[in-house]
Structure formats: C-alpha cells, structure tokens
Design a protein around this motif. Structure first.
Motif, PDB file in Angstrom:
ATOM      1  N   GLU A 176      53.697  80.784  79.228  1.00 50.29           N
ATOM      2  CA  GLU A 176      53.240  81.482  78.016  1.00 50.29           C
ATOM      3  C   GLU A 176      53.983  82.803  77.828  1.00 50.29           C
ATOM      4  OE1 GLU A 176      49.139  83.227  75.990  1.00 50.29           O
ATOM      5  OE2 GLU A 176      49.149  82.568  78.075  1.00 50.29           O
ATOM      6  N   LYS A 181      54.832  78.630  74.772  1.00 48.51           N
ATOM      7  CA  LYS A 181      53.397  78.402  74.607  1.00 48.51           C
ATOM      8  C   LYS A 181      53.047  76.930  74.459  1.00 48.51           C
ATOM      9  CE  LYS A 181      52.223  82.933  72.722  1.00 48.51           C
ATOM     10  NZ  LYS A 181      51.584  83.680  71.615  1.00 48.51           N
ATOM     11  N   ILE A 185      50.417  74.940  76.919  1.00 48.62           N
ATOM     12  CA  ILE A 185      49.188  74.229  76.554  1.00 48.62           C
ATOM     13  C   ILE A 185      49.308  72.738  76.841  1.00 48.62           C
ATOM     14  CG2 ILE A 185      49.832  73.881  74.126  1.00 48.62           C
ATOM     15  CD1 ILE A 185      46.320  74.581  75.627  1.00 48.62           C
ATOM     16  N   TYR A 204      41.219  78.365  79.681  1.00 49.14           N
ATOM     17  CA  TYR A 204      42.479  78.703  79.013  1.00 49.14           C
ATOM     18  C   TYR A 204      42.673  77.814  77.788  1.00 49.14           C
ATOM     19  CZ  TYR A 204      47.493  79.238  78.185  1.00 49.14           C
ATOM     20  OH  TYR A 204      48.712  79.471  77.589  1.00 49.14           O
ATOM     21  N   ARG A 205      42.418  76.535  77.939  1.00 48.62           N
ATOM     22  CA  ARG A 205      42.587  75.594  76.837  1.00 48.62           C
ATOM     23  C   ARG A 205      41.621  75.910  75.700  1.00 48.62           C
ATOM     24  NH1 ARG A 205      41.601  69.139  77.379  1.00 48.62           N
ATOM     25  NH2 ARG A 205      39.464  69.906  77.596  1.00 48.62           N
ATOM     26  N   TYR A 208      42.860  78.969  73.874  1.00 44.31           N
ATOM     27  CA  TYR A 208      44.064  78.646  73.082  1.00 44.31           C
ATOM     28  C   TYR A 208      43.681  77.995  71.759  1.00 44.31           C
ATOM     29  CZ  TYR A 208      48.380  76.396  71.608  1.00 44.31           C
ATOM     30  OH  TYR A 208      49.458  75.986  70.854  1.00 44.31           O
TER      31      TYR A 208
END
Length: 227
Positions: A176, A181, A185, A204-205, A208
């Motif tokens: 990232e 990025k 992901i 984190y997901r 995002y």
C-alpha cells in the motif's frame, strides 16, 4: 616420623605448585562458573565468566571457545545484550556454528548500536548452507520491517516459508505504501479467504472497502450537484 614429614612436605609443595599454576587456577574458576551456568544461576555465572575472561587475557592465554559461548548465553539470560553480542562475536572469531550465529543475531536484534544488516550479510550463506535458511529468511524479513524499507519488506516476504498474520500484514502495508493498493487489497482478499481467522486482515479489508464506497459516494454526489 620421617615418613610423616615427607608426606607433609610433598603436600605443601603440591599445594604451592597448584597455587602458582595459573592454568590450574583458570580451570578451577571455569569449573565453578560452569556449575553456576548449568544450575541456571546466570547472573553469578556471567560475573564469574567475565572475571575468568579477563584473567585469561591478562595471562596472554587464549580464551576457550566454551567460555565465550557460556558467557554470551548467560548475558542474554540476564538481559545484558551488549555483553552477549560482544562475547558471541569473540566466540565466532574462533569457530563458526549455527547456534552461536543465531545467538549473535538475537543479541543484535536487542542492541541499538549493532549492525544487524551486516551480520545477516556476513552469515547468510553459512546459515543457508547449514540448513537454517528458514531462520535466516525470517530474520531478514524482521530486519526489513525494523528498517522501514518497503522494498526490502516486499522482496524478503516472498522467501518466508510459512508467514504468519503479522508478517503478512506488514507485506500488505508495504504494498500500500509503495502505491500498489490494488495488489494490497487483492492479496488481503486471498489472505482472508485462506485464513478466515485473520482478524487484522479482515479489519484492513473492511476499512478499504468502507473508504472505497465513501469515495465513490462523494464522487457521485459531486457529479449530481454539477448536473
């Protein structure tokens, strides 16, 4: 009576010779230090080994490999990492072994003034040739994380045999920060798919896609207001 006197003189002479024999004194001191080390009295053992090392040096006698190793191990056990680093280095100047290289690396990790990068460079090939490649790769990755080098994190991660969640998330963050990025992901999605228990990866997901949706909504509203 003459026999008794002879025995007395011989005993006195033997004790005198023993007291005057520096090597015997050093051997006796080492036995004492080794006993404390084996009994896990590491603080006392370290003090004795330190004194012993100085005596060897004062007598211009080579310090035995085992004395340096046990002194380093004792120092590690009591949190004296600078001393452990120094003594592991001294031991490795005499003979190189996997356990002592590992000790040197682990002492270096806890010592602010050491250069772990150069140590890993110096002993990397030896560790890999000695069957400790996984250990080396793990330490190399950890050093990359501590250095904050995103490129090194990315390149060293792929050599980890069984990375854990923490290591994997360091890799995701490095992607990232490096402007990748989509790669980050995409990797994170696979991480959650294969490891549904990875909470940090799911977090984190979630963040995002939350920000992705938020930005999409803002862009759509801007278009709507212009119309």
């Amino acid at each position: 009576m003459k026999v008794s006197k002879s025995i007395f003189y011989i005993s006195t002479l033997s004790l005198s010779l023993f007291a005057c024999n520096p090597l015997k004194q050093l051997q006796t001191a080492q036995i004492s230090a080794d006993k404390d080390f084996n009994n896990k009295n590491y603080e006392l053992a370290y003090e004795k080994y330190s004194t012993l090392i100085e005596k060897y040096k004062q007598g211009n006698i080579d310090v035995p490999y085992g004395v340096y190793v046990n002194s380093a191990s004792s120092a590690m056990s009591i949190g004296n990492y600078d001393a452990a680093l120094k003594n592991y280095q001294e031991a490795l100047n005499d003979s190189v072994s996997v356990n002592e290289v590992k000790g040197l690396i682990e002492a270096s990790e806890k010592t602010a003034n050491s250069n772990l990068t150069s140590i890993l460079d110096q002993y990397g090939s030896f560790l890999k040739d000695s069957g400790a490649e996984d250990y080396y790769n793990t330490k190399l990755f950890g050093n990359a994380v501590r250095s904050g080098s995103q490129d090194k994190i990315i390149t060293s991660y792929i050599n980890l045999k069984t990375p854990n969640e923490s290591q994997s998330m360091e890799y995701v963050r490095a992607l990232e920060i490096s402007g990748k990025k989509k790669d980050a992901i995409s990797f994170c999605n696979e991480l959650v798919k294969n490891n549904p228990e990875y909470y940090k990866a799911k977090e984190y997901r979630g963040e995002y896609y939350y920000h992705f949706a938020e930005n999409w909504y803002k862009n759509e509203m801007e278009k709507y207001n212009k119309d």
